[in-house]
Design a protein around this motif. Structure first.
Motif, PDB file in Angstrom:
ATOM      1  N   ASP A   1       0.941  -1.075   0.051  1.00  0.00           N
ATOM      2  CA  ASP A   1      -0.142  -0.082   0.059  1.00  0.00           C
ATOM      3  C   ASP A   1       0.872   1.142   0.206  1.00  0.00           C
ATOM      4  OD1 ASP A   1      -2.284   1.439  -0.097  1.00  0.00           O
ATOM      5  OD2 ASP A   1      -2.678   1.253   2.204  1.00  0.00           O
ATOM      6  N   VAL A   2       0.585   2.175  -0.701  1.00  0.00           N
ATOM      7  CA  VAL A   2       1.445   3.353  -1.000  1.00  0.00           C
ATOM      8  C   VAL A   2       1.301   4.346   0.145  1.00  0.00           C
ATOM      9  CG1 VAL A   2       1.956   5.165  -2.450  1.00  0.00           C
ATOM     10  CG2 VAL A   2       1.475   2.981  -3.520  1.00  0.00           C
ATOM     11  N   GLU A   3       0.082   4.564   0.587  1.00  0.00           N
ATOM     12  CA  GLU A   3      -0.203   5.652   1.393  1.00  0.00           C
ATOM     13  C   GLU A   3       0.535   5.551   2.862  1.00  0.00           C
ATOM     14  OE1 GLU A   3      -2.419   8.326   1.308  1.00  0.00           O
ATOM     15  OE2 GLU A   3      -2.915   7.759  -0.825  1.00  0.00           O
ATOM     16  N   PRO A   4       0.624   4.448   3.311  1.00  0.00           N
ATOM     17  CA  PRO A   4       1.327   4.246   4.702  1.00  0.00           C
ATOM     18  C   PRO A   4       2.962   4.662   4.324  1.00  0.00           C
ATOM     19  CG  PRO A   4       0.003   2.409   4.449  1.00  0.00           C
ATOM     20  CD  PRO A   4       0.028   3.231   3.335  1.00  0.00           C
ATOM     21  N   MET A   5       3.500   3.957   3.094  1.00  0.00           N
ATOM     22  CA  MET A   5       4.823   4.042   3.022  1.00  0.00           C
ATOM     23  C   MET A   5       5.395   5.775   2.850  1.00  0.00           C
ATOM     24  SD  MET A   5       7.113   4.650   0.069  1.00  0.00           S
ATOM     25  CE  MET A   5       5.806   4.354  -1.167  1.00  0.00           C
ATOM     26  N   LEU A   6       4.257   6.264   2.152  1.00  0.00           N
ATOM     27  CA  LEU A   6       4.571   7.854   1.837  1.00  0.00           C
ATOM     28  C   LEU A   6       4.608   8.462   3.219  1.00  0.00           C
ATOM     29  CD1 LEU A   6       2.573   8.527  -1.431  1.00  0.00           C
ATOM     30  CD2 LEU A   6       5.120   8.209  -1.129  1.00  0.00           C
ATOM     31  N   GLY A   7       3.689   8.064   4.343  1.00  0.00           N
ATOM     32  CA  GLY A   7       3.638   8.511   5.380  1.00  0.00           C
ATOM     33  C   GLY A   7       5.111   8.386   6.086  1.00  0.00           C
ATOM     34  N   ILE A   8       5.257   7.168   6.151  1.00  0.00           N
ATOM     35  CA  ILE A   8       6.855   6.989   6.784  1.00  0.00           C
ATOM     36  C   ILE A   8       8.068   7.730   6.184  1.00  0.00           C
ATOM     37  CG2 ILE A   8       8.334   5.168   7.113  1.00  0.00           C
ATOM     38  CD1 ILE A   8       6.170   3.143   6.892  1.00  0.00           C
ATOM     39  N   LEU A   9       7.891   7.896   5.054  1.00  0.00           N
ATOM     40  CA  LEU A   9       8.644   8.845   4.076  1.00  0.00           C
ATOM     41  C   LEU A   9       8.707  10.290   4.624  1.00  0.00           C
ATOM     42  CD1 LEU A   9      10.880   9.395   1.831  1.00  0.00           C
ATOM     43  CD2 LEU A   9       8.854   9.929   0.231  1.00  0.00           C
ATOM     44  N   ALA A  10       7.547  10.911   4.695  1.00  0.00           N
ATOM     45  CA  ALA A  10       7.348  12.128   5.515  1.00  0.00           C
ATOM     46  C   ALA A  10       7.812  12.138   6.479  1.00  0.00           C
ATOM     47  CB  ALA A  10       5.782  12.688   5.031  1.00  0.00           C
TER      48      ALA A  10
ATOM     49  N   ASN B   1       9.902   9.973   8.664  1.00  0.00           N
ATOM     50  CA  ASN B   1      11.152   9.421   9.114  1.00  0.00           C
ATOM     51  C   ASN B   1      12.277   9.393   8.049  1.00  0.00           C
ATOM     52  OD1 ASN B   1       9.893   8.916  11.733  1.00  0.00           O
ATOM     53  ND2 ASN B   1       9.123   7.111  10.745  1.00  0.00           N
ATOM     54  N   GLY B   2      11.789   9.575   6.795  1.00  0.00           N
ATOM     55  CA  GLY B   2      12.753   9.723   5.817  1.00  0.00           C
ATOM     56  C   GLY B   2      12.896   8.524   4.731  1.00  0.00           C
ATOM     57  N   LEU B   3      13.755   8.647   4.067  1.00  0.00           N
ATOM     58  CA  LEU B   3      13.971   7.322   2.934  1.00  0.00           C
ATOM     59  C   LEU B   3      14.361   6.039   3.467  1.00  0.00           C
ATOM     60  CD1 LEU B   3      13.988   6.400   0.004  1.00  0.00           C
ATOM     61  CD2 LEU B   3      16.149   7.341  -0.102  1.00  0.00           C
ATOM     62  N   ALA B   4      15.053   6.221   4.509  1.00  0.00           N
ATOM     63  CA  ALA B   4      15.808   4.981   4.909  1.00  0.00           C
ATOM     64  C   ALA B   4      14.653   4.212   5.658  1.00  0.00           C
ATOM     65  CB  ALA B   4      16.787   5.258   5.852  1.00  0.00           C
ATOM     66  N   SER B   5      13.777   4.871   6.401  1.00  0.00           N
ATOM     67  CA  SER B   5      12.656   4.024   7.177  1.00  0.00           C
ATOM     68  C   SER B   5      11.694   3.817   5.935  1.00  0.00           C
ATOM     69  CB  SER B   5      11.870   5.187   8.054  1.00  0.00           C
ATOM     70  OG  SER B   5      12.879   5.485   8.921  1.00  0.00           O
ATOM     71  N   ALA B   6      11.408   4.335   4.848  1.00  0.00           N
ATOM     72  CA  ALA B   6      10.503   3.838   3.929  1.00  0.00           C
ATOM     73  C   ALA B   6      10.875   2.659   3.476  1.00  0.00           C
ATOM     74  CB  ALA B   6      10.337   4.958   2.857  1.00  0.00           C
ATOM     75  N   LEU B   7      12.499   2.686   3.100  1.00  0.00           N
ATOM     76  CA  LEU B   7      12.853   1.335   2.441  1.00  0.00           C
ATOM     77  C   LEU B   7      12.804   0.225   3.314  1.00  0.00           C
ATOM     78  CD1 LEU B   7      15.919   2.861   0.225  1.00  0.00           C
ATOM     79  CD2 LEU B   7      13.958   1.919  -0.351  1.00  0.00           C
ATOM     80  N   LEU B   8      13.180   0.455   4.667  1.00  0.00           N
ATOM     81  CA  LEU B   8      13.208  -0.616   5.629  1.00  0.00           C
ATOM     82  C   LEU B   8      11.622  -1.014   5.604  1.00  0.00           C
ATOM     83  CD1 LEU B   8      15.211   0.776   8.386  1.00  0.00           C
ATOM     84  CD2 LEU B   8      15.470  -1.296   7.224  1.00  0.00           C
ATOM     85  N   HIS B   9      10.590  -0.248   5.369  1.00  0.00           N
ATOM     86  CA  HIS B   9       9.026  -0.627   5.579  1.00  0.00           C
ATOM     87  C   HIS B   9       8.943  -1.557   4.540  1.00  0.00           C
ATOM     88  CE1 HIS B   9       4.843  -0.226   5.912  1.00  0.00           C
ATOM     89  NE2 HIS B   9       4.850   0.085   4.682  1.00  0.00           N
ATOM     90  N   LEU B  10       9.525  -1.088   3.433  1.00  0.00           N
ATOM     91  CA  LEU B  10       9.172  -1.959   1.891  1.00  0.00           C
ATOM     92  C   LEU B  10       9.868  -3.319   1.979  1.00  0.00           C
ATOM     93  CD1 LEU B  10       9.273   0.730  -0.832  1.00  0.00           C
ATOM     94  CD2 LEU B  10       7.389  -0.586   0.045  1.00  0.00           C
TER      95      LEU B  10
END
Length: 98
Positions: free
Chosen positions: A42-51, A53-62
């Protein structure tokens, strides 16, 4: 009334910095959206994590969703996103004076 070259160059520098930062952010978001789509995430939660906590956290989520390293996949998606943005907006390289 005089022309202040220093102020003009400062304005140009600020404009170019903002433009390049916006291009970089758009490239990053498009790449993350494409990668999330490939992984079925799902894109929405991942973009929230990006906003938040940053890119590293979004990549860890994925990575947690995919259960594998997604670094190479992200770089591939980012290259495609960059090519599409350049096609749409033109080359982001700053215009040099003289």
């Amino acid at each position: 009334m005089t022309f202040d070259l220093g102020k003009a160059l400062l304005r140009k520098e600020e404009y170019e910095s903002a433009r390049l930062t916006e291009f970089d952010f758009a490239e990053m978001v498009r790449a993350l959206k494409a990668l999330a789509g490939e992984l079925g995430a799902d894109v929405e939660p991942m973009l929230g994590i990006l906003a938040e906590n940053g890119l590293a956290s979004a990549l860890l989520h994925l990575r947690a969703i995919a259960q594998r390293d997604v670094g190479a996949d992200y770089l591939r998606c980012r290259a495609v996103a960059r090519a599409k943005l350049i096609e749409e907006r033109g080359d982001p390289s700053p215009v040099r004076l003289g």
